[in-house]
Design an enzyme around this catalytic site. Structure first.
Site, PDB file in Angstrom:
ATOM      1  N   TRP A 171     -62.128  95.828-110.892  1.00  0.00           N
ATOM      2  CA  TRP A 171     -63.579  96.004-110.720  1.00  0.00           C
ATOM      3  C   TRP A 171     -64.016  95.288-109.435  1.00  0.00           C
ATOM      4  O   TRP A 171     -63.602  94.164-109.174  1.00  0.00           O
ATOM      5  CB  TRP A 171     -64.287  95.414-111.944  1.00  0.00           C
ATOM      6  CG  TRP A 171     -65.772  95.386-111.868  1.00  0.00           C
ATOM      7  CD1 TRP A 171     -66.601  96.403-111.468  1.00  0.00           C
ATOM      8  CD2 TRP A 171     -66.620  94.284-112.212  1.00  0.00           C
ATOM      9  NE1 TRP A 171     -67.906  95.999-111.555  1.00  0.00           N
ATOM     10  CE2 TRP A 171     -67.946  94.698-112.003  1.00  0.00           C
ATOM     11  CE3 TRP A 171     -66.391  92.996-112.680  1.00  0.00           C
ATOM     12  CZ2 TRP A 171     -69.032  93.877-112.243  1.00  0.00           C
ATOM     13  CZ3 TRP A 171     -67.467  92.173-112.921  1.00  0.00           C
ATOM     14  CH2 TRP A 171     -68.784  92.618-112.707  1.00  0.00           C
ATOM     15  N   ASP A 228     -61.130  90.493-120.031  1.00  0.00           N
ATOM     16  CA  ASP A 228     -62.489  90.958-119.754  1.00  0.00           C
ATOM     17  C   ASP A 228     -62.751  92.184-120.631  1.00  0.00           C
ATOM     18  O   ASP A 228     -62.141  93.238-120.435  1.00  0.00           O
ATOM     19  CB  ASP A 228     -62.606  91.323-118.267  1.00  0.00           C
ATOM     20  CG  ASP A 228     -64.030  91.743-117.901  1.00  0.00           C
ATOM     21  OD1 ASP A 228     -64.899  91.731-118.782  1.00  0.00           O
ATOM     22  OD2 ASP A 228     -64.256  92.092-116.720  1.00  0.00           O
ATOM     23  N   ALA A 233     -65.476  94.595-121.512  1.00  0.00           N
ATOM     24  CA  ALA A 233     -66.820  95.087-121.168  1.00  0.00           C
ATOM     25  C   ALA A 233     -67.117  96.450-121.791  1.00  0.00           C
ATOM     26  O   ALA A 233     -68.239  96.945-121.669  1.00  0.00           O
ATOM     27  CB  ALA A 233     -66.972  95.172-119.649  1.00  0.00           C
ATOM     28  N   LYS A 242     -72.790  97.727-122.024  1.00  0.00           N
ATOM     29  CA  LYS A 242     -72.519  99.168-122.176  1.00  0.00           C
ATOM     30  C   LYS A 242     -72.555  99.594-123.638  1.00  0.00           C
ATOM     31  O   LYS A 242     -73.216 100.556-123.989  1.00  0.00           O
ATOM     32  CB  LYS A 242     -71.155  99.528-121.592  1.00  0.00           C
ATOM     33  CG  LYS A 242     -70.678  98.668-120.460  1.00  0.00           C
ATOM     34  CD  LYS A 242     -71.285  99.045-119.146  1.00  0.00           C
ATOM     35  CE  LYS A 242     -70.951  97.965-118.130  1.00  0.00           C
ATOM     36  NZ  LYS A 242     -71.081  98.336-116.768  1.00  0.00           N
TER      37      LYS A 242
END
Ligand code: LMR
Length: 397
Positions: free
Chosen positions: A129, A210, A212, A245
């Protein structure tokens, strides 16, 4: 003061949003920033969140300070959502803090790694990212990349990845994407997760996961199978969770950092450092997003509604992947676009060069970040032919 500061280039992802907004073309398409969109191009507030917000506002009697660790019930529920039954068995060794989104979790995690070992190196996937390196790197830690994606096969470059992990010294930190790898959409298989987790454990490496996009790949459980495989095998790890999200609360900046330590005593010490780091940077996280998510997760009916809304979002993204692949194949039968349907989550890499990306923007008014990532949720029944025409128009032979 400040006269020495030069104007900076635009952020690779947020700059695309700004450029898109400036474009006056009526048929422009935004495949940039990673937000879910419906058929009309809107990013709706999930109904379950709306309801939880209404209930919260009706019940709230005070807006007094909460504290640097934020909403404790929210923290526990999010860790339980991610780790399942492991959350309870690891509880005594877990230090958790509510953070300013997933970004805040990554940054506080980096600050704590640095506080413990300023020479620690954080290894991130290549590619990763666009904000990982700036966000983690601005803590002062050194970053390096490990191979992850093979552009030729559009799959995980697993052998080179493992060769690299096998070479890392003990206590090296390895940043892993829990699911829906950003920007490739290519995840480790369960078998690969086991191999990675056992290597991390054997070599004394420290995973920093991570997470997300829990629920955005296949479902809430399948998407964290890899994380749980790691959690079962390593003595310590960091987990950064974003609610942006899957709960659709992007601007509420809602996230969690959980650090599982080698002992309860270390976890107790970590919690004090988490709180002090937050206090010195921004004092306390915003309350609203966390309070709403905690309320939703505590209420069986709202939780079921949220889970069904999440399933609808994922089904739509999967059908858009199939639709775009079909429209591209119809235009370029000499090319294989099946990778679009194999990949997971919001993102895939087009694999086009910077000139083609500029042409997409300038000639076709289709906006993607500089790495050629597309947000599949930006495609719709309405624009899919225009998107497919534009992509094949810049693809070359
Ligand atoms: C993205 O990858 O587009 C999102 O995570 C939004 C962001 O902050 O970059």
């Amino acid at each position: 003061m400040f006269g020495n500061l030069e104007t900076l280039p635009a952020d690779p992802i947020l700059g695309v949003t700004a450029a898109f907004r400036r474009d006056t073309a009526t048929d422009k398409v935004d495949l940039g920033v990673g937000v879910y969109r419906d058929d009309l191009g809107n990013t709706p507030v999930p109904s379950a969140i709306r309801e939880a917000e209404r209930e919260l506002l009706a019940a709230q009697t005070s807006k007094t300070y909460v504290g640097p660790a934020g909403n404790v019930e929210f923290n526990e529920r999010i860790v339980a959502l991610a780790l399942g039954p492991l959350a309870e068995s690891l509880k005594e060794r877990t230090a958790t803090i509510q953070t300013v989104g997933g970004c805040g979790a990554l940054r506080i995690g980096a600050e704590l790694i640095r506080a413990s070992n300023p020479r620690a190196v954080v290894h991130v996937s290549d590619p990763t990212w666009a904000n990982h390196e700036p966000l983690v790197g601005s803590s002062g830690l050194t970053l390096q990349r490990y191979p992850y994606y093979d552009p030729a096969t559009r799959q995980v470059a697993f052998e080179p990845m493992m060769e690299q992990l096998e070479r890392l010294p003990a206590e090296a930190v390895v940043l892993l994407h829990g699911c829906c790898h950003n920007p490739t959409g290519v995840d480790l298989s369960p078998t690969q997760w086991v191999i990675v987790a056992e290597t991390l454990a054997r070599r004394g490496l420290v995973p920093f996961v991570d997470l997300a996009y829990q629920g955005f790949g296949d479902d809430l459980e399948a998407d964290v199978a890899g994380l749980r495989i790691v959690a079962e095998r390593v003595p310590q790890f960091l987990l950064a969770v974003s609610c942006s999200k899957n709960f659709g609360v992007y601007r509420e900046r809602t996230g969690v950092l959980a650090i599982v330590a080698e002992s309860p005593a270390v976890a107790t010490a970590i919690a004090t450092h988490q709180a002090r780091t937050a206090r010195r940077m921004y004092s306390m996280p915003p309350d609203h997003g966390a309070a709403v998510v905690a309320r939703l997760l505590a209420d069986e009916r709202l939780r079921a509604l949220w889970e069904s809304e999440l399933r609808d979002m994922v089904a739509r993204m999967k059908s858009l992947r199939a639709l775009l692949a079909e429209r591209l194949e119809a235009r370029r039968p000499d090319h294989d676009f099946s990778w679009l349907t194999r990949q997971r989550g919001m993102f895939s890499l087009l694999g086009i060069d910077p000139a083609a990306i500029a042409e997409l923007r300038d000639r076709h008014h289709v906006y993607v970040p500089p790495d050629g990532r597309i947000n599949i949720a930006g495609v719709s029944e309405v624009n899919v032919d225009r998107v497919a025409d534009s992509i094949v128009g810049v693809m070359g032979s």
